[in-house]
Design a protein around this motif. Sequence first.
Motif, mmCIF file in Angstrom:
data_model
loop_
_atom_site.group_PDB
_atom_site.id
_atom_site.type_symbol
_atom_site.label_atom_id
_atom_site.label_comp_id
_atom_site.label_asym_id
_atom_site.label_seq_id
_atom_site.Cartn_x
_atom_site.Cartn_y
_atom_site.Cartn_z
ATOM 1 N N HIS A 189 -11.772 -9.359 14.259
ATOM 2 C CA HIS A 189 -10.451 -9.318 15.023
ATOM 3 C C HIS A 189 -10.691 -10.426 16.154
ATOM 4 O O HIS A 189 -11.583 -10.655 16.830
ATOM 5 C CB HIS A 189 -10.196 -8.017 15.630
ATOM 6 N N THR A 249 -0.552 -9.432 14.722
ATOM 7 C CA THR A 249 -1.830 -8.608 14.601
ATOM 8 C C THR A 249 -2.811 -9.527 15.108
ATOM 9 O O THR A 249 -2.636 -10.695 15.351
ATOM 10 C CB THR A 249 -2.111 -8.771 13.050
ATOM 11 N N ASN A 265 -5.946 -9.409 13.484
ATOM 12 C CA ASN A 265 -6.817 -9.193 12.408
ATOM 13 C C ASN A 265 -6.552 -10.492 11.210
ATOM 14 O O ASN A 265 -5.688 -10.141 10.377
ATOM 15 C CB ASN A 265 -6.631 -7.916 11.675
ATOM 16 N N THR A 324 -18.368 1.822 14.951
ATOM 17 C CA THR A 324 -17.234 2.295 13.882
ATOM 18 C C THR A 324 -17.806 1.626 12.300
ATOM 19 O O THR A 324 -17.280 2.569 11.395
ATOM 20 C CB THR A 324 -15.823 1.636 14.339
ATOM 21 N N LYS A 330 -12.304 10.140 9.199
ATOM 22 C CA LYS A 330 -12.241 9.336 10.090
ATOM 23 C C LYS A 330 -12.920 10.262 11.476
ATOM 24 O O LYS A 330 -13.876 9.924 11.986
ATOM 25 C CB LYS A 330 -10.951 8.997 10.745
ATOM 26 N N LYS A 376 -6.271 -9.396 7.746
ATOM 27 C CA LYS A 376 -4.941 -8.808 7.123
ATOM 28 C C LYS A 376 -4.004 -9.864 6.682
ATOM 29 O O LYS A 376 -3.103 -9.790 5.523
ATOM 30 C CB LYS A 376 -4.569 -7.969 8.354
ATOM 31 N N ARG A 427 4.959 -6.469 11.705
ATOM 32 C CA ARG A 427 4.008 -5.781 12.070
ATOM 33 C C ARG A 427 3.725 -4.711 10.978
ATOM 34 O O ARG A 427 4.249 -4.210 10.337
ATOM 35 C CB ARG A 427 4.226 -4.545 13.189
ATOM 36 N N GLU A 469 -4.727 5.957 6.615
ATOM 37 C CA GLU A 469 -5.403 6.488 7.550
ATOM 38 C C GLU A 469 -7.019 6.104 7.741
ATOM 39 O O GLU A 469 -7.564 6.290 6.593
ATOM 40 C CB GLU A 469 -5.152 8.114 7.843
ATOM 41 N N GLY A 470 -7.306 6.081 8.850
ATOM 42 C CA GLY A 470 -8.889 5.659 9.006
ATOM 43 C C GLY A 470 -9.344 4.509 8.223
ATOM 44 O O GLY A 470 -10.645 4.525 7.553
ATOM 45 N N ARG A 471 -8.537 3.437 8.480
ATOM 46 C CA ARG A 471 -9.075 2.298 7.312
ATOM 47 C C ARG A 471 -9.160 2.713 5.959
ATOM 48 O O ARG A 471 -9.962 2.129 5.173
ATOM 49 C CB ARG A 471 -10.107 1.489 7.997
ATOM 50 N N CYS A 509 -8.824 4.234 20.440
ATOM 51 C CA CYS A 509 -8.514 3.157 19.548
ATOM 52 C C CYS A 509 -7.099 2.207 20.468
ATOM 53 O O CYS A 509 -6.793 2.926 21.539
ATOM 54 C CB CYS A 509 -8.080 3.290 18.197
ATOM 55 N N ALA A 548 -16.464 10.217 11.248
ATOM 56 C CA ALA A 548 -16.942 8.929 11.722
ATOM 57 C C ALA A 548 -16.988 8.917 13.158
ATOM 58 O O ALA A 548 -17.892 8.410 13.581
ATOM 59 C CB ALA A 548 -16.197 7.649 11.093
HETATM 60 N N1 GTP Z 1 -12.887 4.451 9.722
HETATM 61 C C1 GTP Z 1 -12.246 4.258 10.924
HETATM 62 N N2 GTP Z 1 -11.041 4.118 11.141
HETATM 63 C C2 GTP Z 1 -10.732 4.041 12.368
HETATM 64 C C3 GTP Z 1 -11.265 4.287 13.574
HETATM 65 N N3 GTP Z 1 -10.606 3.852 14.522
HETATM 66 C C4 GTP Z 1 -9.323 3.541 14.163
HETATM 67 N N4 GTP Z 1 -9.428 3.413 12.572
HETATM 68 C C5 GTP Z 1 -8.207 3.256 11.779
HETATM 69 O O1 GTP Z 1 -8.011 1.947 11.592
HETATM 70 C C6 GTP Z 1 -6.905 1.646 11.368
HETATM 71 C C7 GTP Z 1 -6.272 0.488 12.279
HETATM 72 O O2 GTP Z 1 -7.069 -0.641 12.133
HETATM 73 P P1 GTP Z 1 -7.448 -1.548 13.232
HETATM 74 O O3 GTP Z 1 -9.050 -2.176 12.878
HETATM 75 O O4 GTP Z 1 -7.562 -0.573 14.791
HETATM 76 O O5 GTP Z 1 -6.600 -2.678 13.408
HETATM 77 P P2 GTP Z 1 -6.047 -3.778 12.197
HETATM 78 O O6 GTP Z 1 -4.866 -3.105 11.416
HETATM 79 O O7 GTP Z 1 -7.073 -4.174 11.295
HETATM 80 O O8 GTP Z 1 -5.616 -4.974 13.238
HETATM 81 P P3 GTP Z 1 -4.411 -5.343 13.996
HETATM 82 O O9 GTP Z 1 -3.336 -5.555 13.368
HETATM 83 O O10 GTP Z 1 -4.798 -6.238 14.968
HETATM 84 O O11 GTP Z 1 -4.399 -3.830 14.852
HETATM 85 C C8 GTP Z 1 -6.027 2.996 11.201
HETATM 86 O O12 GTP Z 1 -5.786 3.143 10.159
HETATM 87 C C9 GTP Z 1 -6.940 3.800 12.235
HETATM 88 O O13 GTP Z 1 -6.970 5.255 11.739
HETATM 89 C C10 GTP Z 1 -12.813 4.372 13.342
HETATM 90 O O14 GTP Z 1 -13.442 4.509 14.285
HETATM 91 N N5 GTP Z 1 -13.216 4.543 11.825
#
Ligand code: GTP
Length: 196
Positions: free
Chosen positions: A192, A149, A151, A114, A101, A154, A49, A92-94, A65, A104
């Motif tokens: 996703h 995942t 995604n 988002t 975040k 990713k 993961r 953090e926060g993508r 989330c 946002a």
């Molecule tokens: N900028 C922003 N970041 C967010 C928000 N909600 C969650 N995150 C961040 O998104 C990241 C997680 O990404 P996700 O899109 O939920 O999932 P993923 O990792 O792309 O895909 P999975 O592997 O399926 O979980 C973490 O760093 C969270 O802090 C939001 O509304 N805005």
Amino acid sequence: MSLRFVESSKLPTQWGIFDIHGFEDSENQKEHIVLTLGDVSTGGPVLGRVHSECLTGDALFSMRCDCGPQLQAALQQIAAEGRGALFYLRQEGRGIGLLNKIRAYKLQDGGADTVEANEKLGFHADLRDYSMCKVMCDHLGITQLKLMTNNPRKVNALTEHGIDVVERLPLRIGENPHNARYLATKAGKLGHLFDH
Ligand SMILES: Nc1nc2c(ncn2[C@@H]2O[C@H](COP(=O)(O)OP(=O)(O)OP(=O)(O)O)[C@@H](O)[C@H]2O)c(=O)[nH]1
Ligand SMILES: [Zn+2]
């Protein structure tokens, strides 16, 4: 790559006794970790993961989330398999950071989704970088991953960085009324796949 291994130790959890491996990026001082269980350096594809930090979801039980339930389910599934690796990346926060975040989230409270919220703040929808995972895999002797995942971007990013992702395993958990719109935006705008 500016990532270097620092130290490993045991990390007992409710799901089993993992090993925790710490890495430091000398360019931006970010500290990333991997939790492993069992022998990941031999014996075929490793259940994995790659989890991006979400303080609100992972540690503070946020229902905005699905991160917290995904983190727990991943550790549980690794424990059930008796072998695996959880990469915990401090982006953090993508990639925009915790306080951005929250900015946002405030925009999302006002109606933005988002992706729109990130863009209104002047950021790309997803700023994450997965290049450090290759250094971590090489250090740990992981050559192939079965990745939990939803995604596909990713999976593509990891593949581009030279990691052999042999399988994508959906990780669909943690849906609730507070994150329904967020999950719909992830599916509609961020690609996703919420399949079973
Ligand atoms: N900028 C922003 N970041 C967010 C928000 N909600 C969650 N995150 C961040 O998104 C990241 C997680 O990404 P996700 O899109 O939920 O999932 P993923 O990792 O792309 O895909 P999975 O592997 O399926 O979980 C973490 O760093 C969270 O802090 C939001 O509304 N805005
Ligand atoms: Zn989250």
